[in-house]
Structures are given as structure tokens and as C-alpha cells.
Design an enzyme around this catalytic site. Sequence first.
Site, PDB file in Angstrom:
ATOM      1  N   GLU A 110       0.859  -1.182   0.000  1.00 12.24           N
ATOM      2  CA  GLU A 110       0.000   0.000   0.000  1.00 12.24           C
ATOM      3  C   GLU A 110       0.889   1.224   0.000  1.00 12.24           C
ATOM      4  O   GLU A 110       2.057   1.135   0.345  1.00 12.24           O
ATOM      5  CB  GLU A 110      -0.847   0.037   1.282  1.00 12.24           C
ATOM      6  CG  GLU A 110      -1.811  -1.099   1.420  1.00 12.24           C
ATOM      7  CD  GLU A 110      -2.274  -1.255   2.873  1.00 12.24           C
ATOM      8  OE1 GLU A 110      -2.522  -0.246   3.544  1.00 12.24           O
ATOM      9  OE2 GLU A 110      -2.356  -2.406   3.319  1.00 12.24           O
ATOM     10  N   LYS A 112       2.135   4.753   1.564  1.00  8.12           N
ATOM     11  CA  LYS A 112       2.188   5.306   2.914  1.00  8.12           C
ATOM     12  C   LYS A 112       1.720   6.752   2.815  1.00  8.12           C
ATOM     13  O   LYS A 112       2.414   7.607   2.282  1.00  8.12           O
ATOM     14  CB  LYS A 112       3.606   5.236   3.457  1.00  8.12           C
ATOM     15  CG  LYS A 112       3.708   5.608   4.908  1.00  8.12           C
ATOM     16  CD  LYS A 112       5.057   5.178   5.471  1.00  8.12           C
ATOM     17  CE  LYS A 112       5.122   5.361   6.980  1.00  8.12           C
ATOM     18  NZ  LYS A 112       5.126   6.757   7.380  1.00  8.12           N
ATOM     19  N   ASP A 114       0.842  10.392   3.898  1.00  8.09           N
ATOM     20  CA  ASP A 114       1.498  11.265   4.864  1.00  8.09           C
ATOM     21  C   ASP A 114       0.497  12.236   5.470  1.00  8.09           C
ATOM     22  O   ASP A 114       0.182  13.265   4.892  1.00  8.09           O
ATOM     23  CB  ASP A 114       2.620  12.026   4.140  1.00  8.09           C
ATOM     24  CG  ASP A 114       3.677  12.492   5.121  1.00  8.09           C
ATOM     25  OD1 ASP A 114       3.643  12.047   6.282  1.00  8.09           O
ATOM     26  OD2 ASP A 114       4.522  13.306   4.719  1.00  8.09           O
ATOM     27  N   TYR A 221      -6.810   2.061   6.033  1.00  2.66           N
ATOM     28  CA  TYR A 221      -5.948   0.956   5.621  1.00  2.66           C
ATOM     29  C   TYR A 221      -5.942  -0.266   6.532  1.00  2.66           C
ATOM     30  O   TYR A 221      -5.285  -1.244   6.224  1.00  2.66           O
ATOM     31  CB  TYR A 221      -4.520   1.426   5.392  1.00  2.66           C
ATOM     32  CG  TYR A 221      -3.952   2.224   6.553  1.00  2.66           C
ATOM     33  CD1 TYR A 221      -3.657   1.628   7.760  1.00  2.66           C
ATOM     34  CD2 TYR A 221      -3.723   3.581   6.414  1.00  2.66           C
ATOM     35  CE1 TYR A 221      -3.153   2.351   8.810  1.00  2.66           C
ATOM     36  CE2 TYR A 221      -3.203   4.319   7.463  1.00  2.66           C
ATOM     37  CZ  TYR A 221      -2.925   3.710   8.657  1.00  2.66           C
ATOM     38  OH  TYR A 221      -2.436   4.440   9.689  1.00  2.66           O
ATOM     39  N   LYS A 308      10.672   3.893   2.672  1.00  4.00           N
ATOM     40  CA  LYS A 308      10.576   5.337   2.475  1.00  4.00           C
ATOM     41  C   LYS A 308      11.133   5.717   1.111  1.00  4.00           C
ATOM     42  O   LYS A 308      12.231   5.304   0.752  1.00  4.00           O
ATOM     43  CB  LYS A 308      11.372   6.066   3.561  1.00  4.00           C
ATOM     44  CG  LYS A 308      10.781   5.913   4.952  1.00  4.00           C
ATOM     45  CD  LYS A 308       9.558   6.801   5.109  1.00  4.00           C
ATOM     46  CE  LYS A 308       9.029   6.759   6.525  1.00  4.00           C
ATOM     47  NZ  LYS A 308       9.367   7.875   7.342  1.00  4.00           N
ATOM     48  N   CYS A 402      35.554  17.604  25.265  1.00  3.89           N
ATOM     49  CA  CYS A 402      34.165  18.056  25.348  1.00  3.89           C
ATOM     50  C   CYS A 402      34.087  19.577  25.165  1.00  3.89           C
ATOM     51  O   CYS A 402      34.803  20.311  25.835  1.00  3.89           O
ATOM     52  CB  CYS A 402      33.583  17.659  26.700  1.00  3.89           C
ATOM     53  SG  CYS A 402      31.918  18.264  26.951  1.00  3.89           S
ATOM     54  N   CYS A 405      32.959  21.011  28.790  1.00  4.42           N
ATOM     55  CA  CYS A 405      33.700  20.895  30.048  1.00  4.42           C
ATOM     56  C   CYS A 405      35.158  20.510  29.820  1.00  4.42           C
ATOM     57  O   CYS A 405      35.902  20.302  30.764  1.00  4.42           O
ATOM     58  CB  CYS A 405      33.025  19.889  30.982  1.00  4.42           C
ATOM     59  SG  CYS A 405      33.214  18.186  30.446  1.00  4.42           S
ATOM     60  N   CYS A 420      31.260  12.227  26.377  1.00  2.26           N
ATOM     61  CA  CYS A 420      31.976  12.953  27.420  1.00  2.26           C
ATOM     62  C   CYS A 420      31.744  12.158  28.700  1.00  2.26           C
ATOM     63  O   CYS A 420      30.605  12.003  29.130  1.00  2.26           O
ATOM     64  CB  CYS A 420      31.419  14.359  27.569  1.00  2.26           C
ATOM     65  SG  CYS A 420      31.970  15.128  29.101  1.00  2.26           S
ATOM     66  N   CYS A 426      29.579  17.741  33.834  1.00 10.77           N
ATOM     67  CA  CYS A 426      29.415  18.385  32.528  1.00 10.77           C
ATOM     68  C   CYS A 426      28.008  18.976  32.464  1.00 10.77           C
ATOM     69  O   CYS A 426      27.018  18.238  32.538  1.00 10.77           O
ATOM     70  CB  CYS A 426      29.629  17.326  31.452  1.00 10.77           C
ATOM     71  SG  CYS A 426      29.446  17.924  29.779  1.00 10.77           S
TER      72      CYS A 426
HETATM   73  P1  AMP Z   1       5.802   6.242  11.321  1.00 11.39           P
HETATM   74  O1  AMP Z   1       4.945   7.344  11.910  1.00 11.39           O
HETATM   75  O2  AMP Z   1       6.835   6.714  10.368  1.00 11.39           O
HETATM   76  O3  AMP Z   1       6.256   5.251  12.337  1.00 11.39           O
HETATM   77  O4  AMP Z   1       4.824   5.431  10.375  1.00 11.39           O
HETATM   78  C1  AMP Z   1       3.716   4.807  10.899  1.00 11.39           C
HETATM   79  C2  AMP Z   1       2.480   5.505  10.448  1.00 11.39           C
HETATM   80  O5  AMP Z   1       2.314   5.429   9.053  1.00 11.39           O
HETATM   81  C3  AMP Z   1       1.261   4.860  10.973  1.00 11.39           C
HETATM   82  O6  AMP Z   1       0.995   5.268  12.290  1.00 11.39           O
HETATM   83  C4  AMP Z   1       0.206   5.347  10.017  1.00 11.39           C
HETATM   84  O7  AMP Z   1      -0.373   6.516  10.530  1.00 11.39           O
HETATM   85  C5  AMP Z   1       0.972   5.730   8.764  1.00 11.39           C
HETATM   86  N1  AMP Z   1       0.515   5.070   7.541  1.00 11.39           N
HETATM   87  C6  AMP Z   1       0.290   5.699   6.380  1.00 11.39           C
HETATM   88  N2  AMP Z   1      -0.130   4.864   5.436  1.00 11.39           N
HETATM   89  C7  AMP Z   1      -0.207   3.638   5.979  1.00 11.39           C
HETATM   90  C8  AMP Z   1      -0.597   2.344   5.499  1.00 11.39           C
HETATM   91  N3  AMP Z   1      -0.979   2.143   4.251  1.00 11.39           N
HETATM   92  N4  AMP Z   1      -0.557   1.314   6.375  1.00 11.39           N
HETATM   93  C9  AMP Z   1      -0.161   1.506   7.648  1.00 11.39           C
HETATM   94  N5  AMP Z   1       0.224   2.697   8.166  1.00 11.39           N
HETATM   95  C10 AMP Z   1       0.199   3.763   7.343  1.00 11.39           C
HETATM   96 ZN    ZN Z   2      31.512  17.384  29.017  1.00 13.23          ZN
END
Ligand code: AMP
Ligand code: ZN
Length: 665
Positions: A110, A112, A114, A221, A308, A402, A405, A420, A426
Site C-alpha cells: 500500500e 504510505k 502522509d 488501511y 521510504k 568536550c 567541560c 563525554c 558536565c
Molecule cells: P511512522 O509514523 O513513520 O512510524 O509510520 C507509521 C504511520 O504510518 C502509521 O501510524 C500510520 O499513521 C501511517 N501510515 C500511512 N499509510 C499507511 C498504510 N498504508 N498502512 C499503515 N500505516 C500507514
Molecule cells: Zn563534558
Amino acid sequence: MDDKEQIFKLRDELRQHNYMYYVMDEPSISDFEFDSKLKQLQDLEAQYPQYYDASSPTLRVGGAVTKNFETIVHAQRMYSLDNSYSKEDLMEWETRLRKMVDGPIKYTCELKYDGASISLTYEKGVLVQALTRGDGTQGDNVTANIKTIKSVPLKLQGDYPKKFEIRGEIVLPFEGFKALNSDRLAAGEELYKNPRNTASGSLKLQDSAEVAKRPLDCLLYSIVGENTGIQTQFENLEKARLWGFKVPTIAKLTDSIEGVLEFINYWDTHRHELPYETDGVVVKVNSLFQQAELGYTAKAPRWAMAYKFKAEQVSTRLEHISYQVGRTGAITPVANLEPVELAGTIVKRASLHNADQIEKLDVRIGDTVYVEKGGEIIPKIVEVDFSSRDSDSTKTNYISACPECDTLLVRNEGEAQHYCPNDMGCSPQIIGRIQHYISRKALDIEGLGGETVALLVNAGLIRDYADLYDLTSNQIIHLDRMAEKSADNLVNGVQASKDVPFERVLFGLGIRYVGETVAKKLAKHYKSIQALSEATTEDLESVDEIGIRIAESVVAFFKNEANIRMVSRLILYGLQLQLSEEALSNQTTQLQGLRFVVSGVFETVSRDELKALIDSNGGKVVSSISAKTSYVVAGANMGPSKRTKAETLKVPIISEQEFLELLNE
Ligand code: AMP
Ligand code: ZN
């Protein structure tokens, strides 16, 4: 037709038009007709309040105002996903899967999406609750706002389960994002940075009528819950679509990792044609049974992997390198860049990770570098443009002392980071540890913030978190910007932290590698700081999900005199350094000394409940069968290789029923 019938008829019609327009993307009437029907329904509903329906299409316009979003515990935790950035990572994942499950594996691919994750609960086909992911364990109740999103069905169609949860992503499609911003531009308001932040920000608006104005979309999803009668992830998607949810049809079922790679390659180039933002592909083991076999790590399912897409890159000039000292003493080199725009934000700094990374990139001050934004908040330098390097540039020498410190740095065998070692002297380490201790997921001390901690340390009033409990308001009041009232608040906040439960105090101690989830596990298993401090590495490692790295770190923490003194002081001040009576009363020692492997699917309890039962009754859950395993608890469809292994090692295999009997003996 009487008015009552008219109301019901209009609701059905509008629902159907909504579905065609927002889910199917195939409008069935004109906007004008839709609006006049909606108006007609609104008038009738106002006239007959007795026919109120919480899922009426008129409620899409919002109006409910939420002052404080209620926090609610998720019935099933919302996990995150493991990430991979290369095809090799994916192949390795596949190899790991093959070792853990029997038989052929199919995958659902699927995109991903955003946006902001969301979990929707439906009862008898009606949306009853919508929760944000929050910290994964509990989220915010944003139901009123979610109801305004037109592609979220308020009422389902078809043959849906009585009660279930469905998860997805709230996104703001590009077009809507642009429209919102052009309105803001016209109104002279600051522009939104990117669709994702705007989507998640929208969910927390107090006025749902405002949310209704934002062209948000909801892409689903996954269906959560046992006993839904569904066997695979792909079927999950198909079913959800039938019930009226918007489930992108861009999903592919394949029986090989090559098929997965094809999907990734295709979408890596074509994703820009989609109406919404995506940042990768999520690959899921298709069989829900195999998913159950694979289970979860502390953070993510083992049966899914996010791939990714390669992030956007820009080039800019490296002005200088600075070094930051973290609370554990770890040194992070930071690249300070000539400001440049990248994926909608201005970038001034980038991470350089560690000395090896600098060496590997051969990055030098004055270089032109390529900067990339991955999933991380802070971008990273991925490459140097050697062709434009000055002939008189000099190689970067990593610092040896460091920056805070001046102590000589150390680097442990096999570790990438320099440290350190001056942890007691520190200042960023001293301050960082206390800041961690008071942070929200740890002691969550009200009236005390990170900057005040720095002030208190620099004024010599505190050196460690135990010192907080000796602070008096007379001492604090002389500090800059500290009024009498805030001094009192601070002292009261510190006192109130004595009620914070053990697991959070344990997290607050700042033991390396002991994050929130691990702290919970350890608290539950050992029940008191006393018992934990006496545990050996072998003992710790036998706890489910605790590995050698964590075990060694815990042991090292309690070997340190200064830490022991600090913990003793906390006990003296009355902090919760053992489980409360209440937490203890749910526990027995019935299974003391027994080690269990859990396999298959169960009827009366879920796998997680079963594991929790073992845990709270003194038993141990282990992940693989060995001669030391006492029992394998087998549900339906236990994997054949596990069965053979148990039989060879003569480990008794018991049913769910026999397990429950064992518990009640
Ligand atoms: P991350 O936040 O990078 O750990 O990615 C996980 C998040 O990706 C999940 O919590 C979902 O909100 C999101 N996500 C988006 N598309 C999908 C998908 N097709 N299946 C599962 N998770 C998804
Ligand atoms: Zn230090």
C-alpha cells in the site's frame, strides 16, 4: 409522504450522494441540488428535534466546540512502523520473516499516506468514536471534528461486523492545501508549511465548524479486532471499501518480494501524480494468521515494513560544524548551513551523526553539500560536491575534548558515538538528565520547564533530580523571572510528583536504553526498584523483549554509587519506587518460574491478553522454544515448525483451556 418519512428519505439520499462524491469521486447530482436538499433537511430537523440522529448528513457542517480533548486509552495499541530505506533492507526483512513463519508468504503493498493517523470505532454501523494516535497507548477524542470530514462514513452500508475499529490517515490533498493557503494569503495571514502538519493541526481545532471548512480527506488501511471473520490484509481493504470507506485502490497483492519491488519502483516515480502526499510504501504480510504469529516488537509490528521514498535534496554551503552534548554525554556533530529551502521549510542545520560519518563523507568547512530531508525532523547531509571544493580546504578534525567541560572524549569499542565521560560535572548532561526527569512522559512536573532547570543548575541550587525535592520557594524566588507565585507552583509541582507511578519514575531515572515501553515492562516484571537493582544481566535478558544492550545498561546504572545514592534519596522523599497496591493486587505468583511460548490464535482471550495473564501471574513469556521452555500454549493454526520443535525438545503443548486451568489450580 409525511415529514418524518421525508427526513429519513433525505438523509438516505444525501448520504448516498456524499458517498458518490467524496468516496467514489463520481458526483451523482449538482452541487446546487445537493445544497438545496441539505437545506431542506436542516429545516425539517430544526422543526422536529425528536428525530435527531447523531449520524445525520447535516452534522457534517460542524458546530460542536471542544475545549479540552479527552484522552482515551486505545483498545488496541497504535503501533508505529519499522522503516527501510533500501531494497537490501527489505530483502533482509524477508529473510527474517522466512525464519519466523512457515509456508509461503504473500504481501499486500500500500502507499504510505502522509498525514495524521486516526482510529475510528463503529458500533452497529455507526461512527461512535475517533481517536488520534497520541503516544500510541492513548489518544485524543476528536470525534466531533472527524464527523465533519465528508469521506468518513457516519453510517455504514453492507455486511459490517457489529463492532470494530478501523485505522487510517487524515490527509489534506494538495489542491485543498493550496486553496487554504491562497485564502490565507488574501487575508494577510501566515501560510501553512505543509499538508501533513495542517491536517494534524486541523484535528485539534476547538471549533468543528472550522474543521468542516478544511478540505480534509480520510484514507483507511486497516481493520482492527479479532473475530471479524477476515483472513487477510487484502481482504481487509476490500471489505472496508464495501462498507463505504475510502480505501485507495492503489494496493497490490503479490506473492514475492520481487512483486513488492515492482510496486515500489512504479510508485517512486508516479506518486507525484497522486492528489495527496505519500512518503513511501507500506508492505504487510497478507495473512492475518501469519501476522499473529509474527507479533510485535516494543514499537512496531514485525509483519509490516515501511519503505521510504528517497527524499528531496538541495545543495548549499557548509559554514561551520558545532558539537552538541546530550544528556547521556553523547556528542552529536551539527552542520551549520547557509539557509536554503527544502520541502517547504528553511533549513539551517543538518545532522552529521558522528565522527565516522564525517570521515566517510569527507565533509569540510566551505564545502557545497547535498542536504536531504528524510523522516527525521532535522535534515542530514548525504553527499559532498567535490567538484566545487576549494583547493585550500582542510580535512575536518573531530574534536577530542568536550566542548562544554573540556574533558577528553571517549569512544567505546563498537560504538559510533563519542562520549563525554564527565557525567557528574558536565553541565549539559546534568541539565539534560533533570530535564528528562521532569518531562511529560516521566515525572511531568507542573510549574517547572526545561529553561528553569538550566537556571536552577547554573545558580548552583540543584545538581541532580533528587535535589529538586529539597528546593524551597525562598531559594528559587531570587532567580531571574521568578515570581513568588511561580516559585510556589514549582515547589508544589515537585511535591505532587511523589504520586507518579513507578514505571514513569523508572523512565525518568534516565537509564540508557530504558525508554517508556521498556520501563513499563521492567516495572511490571520486577515490581520494585529494589528487585530491579539486584537483577543480573542473565535475569534481565530472560524478560520478554529485553535484550543484552538494555540488560547491561541497567546493571551498569545500579553499579554506580552516585546513582544508588540518588535512588535512595528518592525513596526517602517518598517517590513511588515500587508498584502500587492496586497494580500488585492483580498479580499472583501462580506461574512463578514457568516459561511460556505462545503460538497460534485463541478463542476466549487475545494473544496480548494471554501474554499479560502470564506476566501478571509470575510467568515469563519467551519468544522461541528451547529446552528451558515449560509450556507451549497453542491456539488454532499453530505453526508446524514450532510444533516439531516442541515435540523434539519434549516441551508440553497445552491448549488455551488447559492454560486457564493451570492458572486457576
Ligand atoms: P511512522 O509514523 O513513520 O512510524 O509510520 C507509521 C504511520 O504510518 C502509521 O501510524 C500510520 O499513521 C501511517 N501510515 C500511512 N499509510 C499507511 C498504510 N498504508 N498502512 C499503515 N500505516 C500507514
Ligand atoms: Zn563534558
